[in-house]
Design a protein around this motif. Structure first.
Motif, mmCIF file in Angstrom:
data_model
loop_
_atom_site.group_PDB
_atom_site.id
_atom_site.type_symbol
_atom_site.label_atom_id
_atom_site.label_comp_id
_atom_site.label_asym_id
_atom_site.label_seq_id
_atom_site.Cartn_x
_atom_site.Cartn_y
_atom_site.Cartn_z
ATOM 1 N N THR A 325 41.481 55.104 45.545
ATOM 2 C CA THR A 325 41.530 54.695 44.138
ATOM 3 C C THR A 325 41.853 55.936 43.318
ATOM 4 O O THR A 325 41.502 57.049 43.684
ATOM 5 C CB THR A 325 40.195 54.099 43.645
ATOM 6 O OG1 THR A 325 39.154 55.070 43.824
ATOM 7 C CG2 THR A 325 39.851 52.825 44.402
ATOM 8 N N GLN A 326 42.530 55.728 42.210
ATOM 9 C CA GLN A 326 42.832 56.836 41.308
ATOM 10 C C GLN A 326 42.594 56.359 39.884
ATOM 11 O O GLN A 326 43.446 55.703 39.298
ATOM 12 C CB GLN A 326 44.280 57.312 41.460
ATOM 13 C CG GLN A 326 44.653 58.418 40.465
ATOM 14 C CD GLN A 326 46.122 58.748 40.493
ATOM 15 O OE1 GLN A 326 46.587 59.415 41.400
ATOM 16 N NE2 GLN A 326 46.867 58.276 39.495
ATOM 17 N N PRO A 327 41.427 56.634 39.350
ATOM 18 C CA PRO A 327 41.157 56.204 37.974
ATOM 19 C C PRO A 327 42.052 56.954 36.995
ATOM 20 O O PRO A 327 42.552 58.041 37.287
ATOM 21 C CB PRO A 327 39.685 56.573 37.778
ATOM 22 C CG PRO A 327 39.423 57.665 38.770
ATOM 23 C CD PRO A 327 40.295 57.375 39.938
ATOM 24 N N GLN A 328 42.248 56.351 35.851
ATOM 25 C CA GLN A 328 42.993 57.027 34.790
ATOM 26 C C GLN A 328 42.313 58.359 34.478
ATOM 27 O O GLN A 328 41.089 58.432 34.363
ATOM 28 C CB GLN A 328 43.014 56.135 33.550
ATOM 29 C CG GLN A 328 43.812 56.691 32.386
ATOM 30 C CD GLN A 328 43.635 55.843 31.141
ATOM 31 O OE1 GLN A 328 42.511 55.652 30.671
ATOM 32 N NE2 GLN A 328 44.736 55.321 30.618
ATOM 33 N N ASP A 329 43.109 59.428 34.360
ATOM 34 C CA ASP A 329 42.533 60.765 34.128
ATOM 35 C C ASP A 329 43.431 61.528 33.164
ATOM 36 O O ASP A 329 44.329 62.267 33.571
ATOM 37 C CB ASP A 329 42.399 61.510 35.463
ATOM 38 C CG ASP A 329 41.538 62.765 35.349
ATOM 39 O OD1 ASP A 329 41.378 63.265 34.216
ATOM 40 O OD2 ASP A 329 41.062 63.249 36.400
ATOM 41 N N LEU A 330 43.182 61.347 31.872
ATOM 42 C CA LEU A 330 44.002 61.997 30.860
ATOM 43 C C LEU A 330 43.758 63.497 30.811
ATOM 44 O O LEU A 330 44.651 64.269 30.422
ATOM 45 C CB LEU A 330 43.719 61.372 29.492
ATOM 46 C CG LEU A 330 44.014 59.866 29.358
ATOM 47 C CD1 LEU A 330 43.797 59.403 27.921
ATOM 48 C CD2 LEU A 330 45.424 59.530 29.812
ATOM 49 N N THR A 331 42.572 63.930 31.233
ATOM 50 C CA THR A 331 42.277 65.372 31.268
ATOM 51 C C THR A 331 43.133 66.074 32.303
ATOM 52 O O THR A 331 43.745 67.115 32.045
ATOM 53 C CB THR A 331 40.789 65.609 31.570
ATOM 54 O OG1 THR A 331 39.988 64.983 30.561
ATOM 55 C CG2 THR A 331 40.478 67.099 31.604
#
Length: 507
Positions: A325-331
């Motif tokens: 899984t790859q959650p959204q990561d704006l950082t």
């Protein structure tokens, strides 16, 4: 009475709103299944040993001449395949007793003692004849065996498929129906066609290799020339069971119990890697990290979709084993932007990144205006990128204009859907020379990795990692279809896209 009639018209109007296109059929949504069990028959309810299914009397009920979706849905009941796939796309042998893959060859041993419904033995010649029908143009299975160079019977029970290129998942494609060579209208399936005229029905096949069937002894065939009225018939109880791939934006509840069916339909974000600002794979990774796949599956497709963290069907057993899984990561995306030379401190007055010498960082997203699901994805992605600091301009075009823009590579990004074959082959999306390689630049390392993965020299995890280093396109989600029972009916249907009656013998 007038209110009820208006309600029906509104439900049907929602069904008919759609935007069809070869690359990316529209989406739809359905209610969650109700976990109710069928009640015992009463004076006003039918016995649960008779199922009513729609068919088209103007279209044949033979596999390689049928074109009606309703009739094609019935084919797996009358004609067994060599294998069938479960909802995890795992192979289960049916008419095949053994399957051996050796390089560019697939050797199939036909199950011993199987007969057609008329009592004639099923042999390798029948399998070869059926495969040749698939290879011929103009039938509903055309393309399934496009990688087959030659198919031949070695002996009465052995069939040899010679492939153009090695494919370790070729067995996933052996789902086509087997017909008798001399009598193409005869199969070996769980049911046989009986009756005549307007009284056609299916009865359990007493010669079926699997033995006695389940509680559904008879399947009544209800003539229905118009596919679009299936939902209305289901609501009335004229038919009891309906499959939909949700390609027509259906929004109304279509039955008292509805169950999801995994589809191999990938919705993805295409990228024009020939554009200077998108040529670096790190920039494509920025966009990848901005995607909230789980949120898009929930909102744009009403949870009738699965987030795709790899380019392959999330239900596929090999993908499940990776647990990726790859959650959204704006950082993390912002850190990559720093590496690429885009400083957060030099954003413009409205908070957008700036491309030196060009001004605001702006991307143009091409989307089919006739597809509500992907329009919603576009809108939500626009909002996310605005928050992140990239301006996304949505260029929504009608189908024909959308296709023309794709062909000319007139886009920065585009949203589309492609239906993959069940051997999970994404080769036609990895090269600009291929039909679906819009915006892709040649990457020899990725192409070599794909060939190694197809042949079995590279595992799933290693290939997914290599794909992630290049990202020629960004997987978003895989859509689902549904099967629905009429009110008062319910069975635990393990329906698949290849066979909506997958486990009917256990109902």
């Amino acid at each position: 009475m007038m209110k009820r009639f208006l309600a029906l018209l509104l439900a049907l109007a929602a069904l008919f709103c759609s935007g069809c296109m070869p690359l990316e059929p529209p989406n739809a949504s359905q209610d969650e299944p109700q976990q109710s069990q069928p009640q015992e028959p009463t004076e006003s309810a039918p016995a649960f040993d008779r199922l009513k299914i729609a068919y088209n009397s103007a279209n044949p009920l033979e596999p390689y001449s049928a074109s009606s979706t309703m009739n094609l849905n019935l084919i797996p009941l009358m004609y067994d395949p060599l294998v069938k796939l479960d909802q995890n796309y795992e192979v289960h042998k049916v008419l095949a007793e053994e399957i051996r893959m050796t390089g560019d060859q697939c050797i199939v041993t036909v199950r011993s003692g199987v007969t057609f419904s008329d009592g004639a033995p099923l042999t390798a010649d029948d399998v070869v004849y059926s495969a040749q029908q698939v290879l011929a143009p103009g039938n509903s299975y055309s393309g399934l065996l496009s990688n087959v160079k030659e198919v031949a019977a070695v002996d009465s029970r052995t069939v040899q498929f010679t492939l153009n290129t090695p494919d370790r998942l070729f067995a996933n494609l052996l789902t086509f129906p087997i017909v008798a060579q001399e009598r193409p209208g005869v199969g070996s399936g769980r049911y046989v066609l009986a009756g005549s005229g307007e009284n056609l029905h299916l009865e359990q096949n007493p010669l079926w290799y699997g033995g006695t069937g389940g509680r559904i002894k008879t399947i009544e065939l209800i003539n229905q020339l118009d596919q679009d009225t299936l939902i209305y018939s289901l609501k009335l109880g004229t038919i009891n069971y309906v499959y939909s791939d949700l390609a027509d934006n259906e929004t109304a509840t279509i039955g008292s119990s509805t169950q999801l069916v995994p589809l191999n339909n990938l919705v993805y974000l295409g990228v024009n890697s020939t554009k200077a600002v998108l040529a670096d794979a790190r920039m494509r990774k920025v966009l990848d990290l901005c995607l909230d796949r789980a949120g898009l599956a929930e909102s744009a497709y009403a949870a009738r979709a699965l987030p795709a963290y790899t380019p392959f069907q999330p239900n596929f057993i090999e993908v499940q084993a990776l647990d990726l899984t790859q959650p959204q990561d704006l950082t993390a995306a912002a850190l990559l932007m720093e590496q690429l030379g885009y400083s957060a401190e030099r954003k413009d007055a409205e908070g957008y990144y700036v491309i030196p010498g060009r001004g605001r960082f702006t991307l143009r997203l091409l989307v089919n205006a006739e597809n509500s699901g992907r329009l919603q994805i576009a809108t939500e992605l626009q909002r996310t990128l605005r928050e992140f600091g990239i301006e996304l301009v949505i260029d929504s075009k009608k189908y024909e204009d959308y296709q023309n823009a794709l062909t000319k590579w007139d886009f920065d990004l585009y949203l589309a859907e492609v239906k993959l074959y069940d051997n999970m082959d994404i080769s036609r999306m990895l090269s600009p020379a291929e039909k679906l390689g819009f915006g892709v630049t040649e990457n020899e390392t990725l192409l070599a990795a794909n060939a190694a993965f197809r042949s079995g020299a590279m595992g799933m995890e290693e290939f997914v990692q290599e794909f992630g280093r290049n990202l020629p396109f960004l997987p978003i989600l895989y859509r689902s279809g549904t099967v629905s029972f009429s009110r008062g009916w319910y069975f635990e249907s393990l329906a698949t896209e290849q066979d909506i009656f997958y486990n009917i013998e256990n109902w």
